[in-house]
Scaffold this motif. Structure first.
Motif, PDB file in Angstrom:
ATOM      1  N   ALA A   1       0.843  -1.202   0.000  1.00 43.39           N
ATOM      2  CA  ALA A   1       0.000   0.000   0.000  1.00 43.39           C
ATOM      3  C   ALA A   1       0.875   1.247   0.000  1.00 43.39           C
ATOM      4  N   ARG A   2       1.939   1.214   0.801  1.00 45.32           N
ATOM      5  CA  ARG A   2       2.863   2.350   0.847  1.00 45.32           C
ATOM      6  C   ARG A   2       3.516   2.548  -0.524  1.00 45.32           C
ATOM      7  N   GLY A   3       3.916   1.438  -1.183  1.00 48.67           N
ATOM      8  CA  GLY A   3       4.516   1.489  -2.516  1.00 48.67           C
ATOM      9  C   GLY A   3       3.535   2.046  -3.539  1.00 48.67           C
ATOM     10  N   ALA A   4       2.291   1.637  -3.435  1.00 50.01           N
ATOM     11  CA  ALA A   4       1.265   2.120  -4.359  1.00 50.01           C
ATOM     12  C   ALA A   4       1.018   3.611  -4.128  1.00 50.01           C
ATOM     13  N   MET A   5       1.017   4.035  -2.889  1.00 53.07           N
ATOM     14  CA  MET A   5       0.820   5.457  -2.568  1.00 53.07           C
ATOM     15  C   MET A   5       1.993   6.284  -3.109  1.00 53.07           C
TER      16      MET A   5
END
Length: 126
Positions: A12-16
């Motif tokens: 999720a952090r990578g996608a953000m």
């Protein structure tokens, strides 16, 4: 479970981060397009100003030539006047004839002087 949550959290952090980078890229592209548009407008204005300057320079050359022509006419008139005056000193003529010639020369001189002043004023404007 913790490992899964940590893995999902990392994804999720990578996608953000990826989404944030894409937003930044879009913003920078919009800024680039805006700058290019402004640059194009400035180039058009510069081109217009260059054309106006070229036209004014041509007009100034014309006025300078007219002023030079008038200066030459003034010199010629002055020389004629001096020659006439010298001739009168050497060979006096009747007063009426002298008055007519003087009036004619004065009229020519006044006309040339008037034209000269007009050209000088035009040059001051340019």
């Amino acid at each position: 479970v913790k490992a899964r949550l940590s893995h999902h959290h990392t994804q999720a952090r990578g996608a953000m981060e990826h989404l944030s980078q894409k937003m930044e890229l879009i913003k920078l592209e919009e800024e680039r397009n805006s700058v290019k548009k402004t640059e194009s407008e400035v180039e058009n204005q510069l081109s217009d100003l260059k054309s106006k300057l070229d036209n004014l320079l041509v007009e100034k050359e014309t006025i300078d030539q007219e002023a030079a022509d008038i200066e030459n006419k003034i010199k010629e008139c002055s020389q004629k006047h001096e020659k006439h005056k010298k001739g009168l000193d050497e060979n006096p003529v009747n007063e009426k004839d002298d008055e007519n010639k003087y009036a004619l020369i004065k009229h020519e001189y006044d006309q040339v002087s008037s034209d000269r002043e007009i050209i000088i004023e035009k040059n001051m404007i340019v």
